[in-house]
Every structure is written in structure tokens, then in C-alpha cells.
Design a protein around this motif. Structure first.
Motif, PDB file in Angstrom:
ATOM      1  N   ALA A  11       0.841  -1.203   0.000  1.00  0.00           N
ATOM      2  CA  ALA A  11       0.000   0.000   0.000  1.00  0.00           C
ATOM      3  C   ALA A  11       0.875   1.251   0.000  1.00  0.00           C
ATOM      4  N   ARG A  12       1.929   1.247   0.753  1.00  0.00           N
ATOM      5  CA  ARG A  12       2.852   2.377   0.820  1.00  0.00           C
ATOM      6  C   ARG A  12       3.493   2.630  -0.543  1.00  0.00           C
ATOM      7  N   LYS A  13       3.896   1.554  -1.180  1.00  0.00           N
ATOM      8  CA  LYS A  13       4.529   1.649  -2.492  1.00  0.00           C
ATOM      9  C   LYS A  13       3.535   2.193  -3.525  1.00  0.00           C
ATOM     10  N   LEU A  14       2.250   1.756  -3.428  1.00  0.00           N
ATOM     11  CA  LEU A  14       1.235   2.206  -4.366  1.00  0.00           C
ATOM     12  C   LEU A  14       0.936   3.692  -4.178  1.00  0.00           C
ATOM     13  N   ARG A  15       0.937   4.161  -2.944  1.00  0.00           N
ATOM     14  CA  ARG A  15       0.681   5.582  -2.668  1.00  0.00           C
ATOM     15  C   ARG A  15       1.792   6.453  -3.238  1.00  0.00           C
ATOM     16  N   ARG A  16       3.003   6.007  -3.159  1.00  0.00           N
ATOM     17  CA  ARG A  16       4.145   6.798  -3.649  1.00  0.00           C
ATOM     18  C   ARG A  16       4.370   6.606  -5.131  1.00  0.00           C
ATOM     19  N   GLY A  17       3.801   5.550  -5.634  1.00  0.00           N
ATOM     20  CA  GLY A  17       4.042   5.230  -7.039  1.00  0.00           C
ATOM     21  C   GLY A  17       5.266   4.330  -7.151  1.00  0.00           C
TER      22      GLY A  17
END
Length: 195
Positions: free
Chosen positions: A188-194
Motif C-alpha cells: 500500500a505504501r509503495k502504491l501511494r508513492r508510485g
């Protein structure tokens, strides 16, 4: 999904443990029947813990319990009323008074008296504890079933194994949930940052 998988693994493991115990009990009873001098026991007029043939058979059963998983090994003959009575037992020193005593006929015992080698479907509780038992027939010289040998394996030990398995499965389940949560957090963290 992992909860269902864990539950399935747990139930399957419990069934395997119980099946193994039943197989062990049958094997031990069969081995004890093989080493039983049935003709010598049939020749005993009055069953007594002092009879040399009963003592010898009981000592064989005692040695088998010391080398295997069984807590008790014993032999039954039928009296004139068709009731099983103890003719030998692995704990003959402590249970000398049991020799000659009648015992309740359980369904799988009755099956063994017909010549089947079999184990109880469910544990049985009596004055000695809760056990899963296996039975093997005893034959006379003409091949007629004249008695049975029983081997009892303590069901309390099985419950301890099942409890240990349950604890291990619960730990594994919690560990998988934690790994999933941590993995989800990073994804989820990676998806938020791209990417």
C-alpha cells in the motif's frame, strides 16, 4: 482463506494422528496374540494370578508394553454366559485381582471375537482411564476363535499431541496474518508513492 486452510490442515492432522494410534493398537494386539500360548491358557481350570501360564503370558504382555506405545495389553476369554473375562494382563502384579473378572463387552471387542482384527472407533473410558484400543483374535489349535487380545493406548496422550498441534497451527496462522499485514502495508505504501 488461510484460516480455512489452517483449519483443514488441523483437522486432517488430527485424523491422521488418531488413525495412526488405531493402527498402532491393532499392531500391538496382533503381536501380543502371536506370542500368546492360547492352548496353555485354555488349559487353566481356575483363572488365578498365581497360575504359571497366566503369569508367563502376563510377563510377555508386560514386556510388550515396555517396548511399545501400549499402556495395557490383556487377553479375554468368554465365560459360559458369553461375557468376556480377563485371563491375562500386562499389569498382573498391580491388577492380580482382575484375573477371572468379567468386563463389559464393547462393540469392537465383539467384532474381534468373530475373528476380526479391529480398533475402537472412539476412545473408551473405564476404571483405568480413557483409551483407544485395538483387538486381535486368539485361536485354538483347531482354528476356532476362543479369545481376544486387547491393547490400550492412552487417549490422554493423544489429546496432548492434538493440543500441541493446535498451538502450533494457531502460531502459524497468527504468523501468516502478521506477514500478510506487513506485506500489505509495504505494498500500500509503495502504491501511494508510485512505483
Amino acid at each position: 482463506g488461510s484460516g480455512i486452510l489452517g483449519f483443514g490442515l488441523y483437522n486432517g492432522s488430527v485424523m491422521l494422528i488418531e488413525e495412526q494410534i488405531k493402527n498402532d493398537a491393532i499392531t500391538i494386539a496382533s503381536n501380543a496374540a502371536f506370542f500368546t500360548d492360547t492352548e496353555a491358557l485354555l488349559a487353566v481350570a481356575e483363572p488365578s494370578a498365581a497360575d504359571a501360564d497366566i503369569i508367563q503370558t502376563s510377563q510377555v504382555y508386560e514386556a510388550l508394553t515396555e517396548r511399545g506405545n501400549a499402556d495395557y495389553i490383556y487377553a479375554f476369554f468368554l465365560n459360559d454366559n458369553g461375557e468376556p473375562f480377563f485371563i491375562a494382563t500386562s499389569d498382573y502384579v498391580e491388577s492380580a485381582d482382575a484375573i477371572g473378572e468379567t468386563y463389559e463387552m464393547y462393540p469392537m471387542m465383539a467384532e474381534a471375537f468373530t475373528g476380526k482384527t479391529i480398533a475402537d472407533d472412539e476412545p473408551t473410558t473405564d476404571e483405568w482411564g480413557t483409551f483407544l484400543s485395538g483387538y486381535a483374535p486368539l485361536y485354538d489349535a483347531s482354528g476356532k476363535v476362543v479369545g481376544i487380545v486387547g491393547a490400550d493406548i492412552n487417549y490422554g496422550g493423544i489429546l496432548a499431541q492434538i493440543g500441541k498441534l493446535r498451538t502450533q497451527m494457531l502460531f502459524l496462522y497468527v504468523l501468516l496474518i502478521c506477514i500478510s499485514l506487513v506485506g500489505s502495508f509495504f505494498i500500500a505504501r509503495k502504491l501511494r508513492r508510485g512505483f
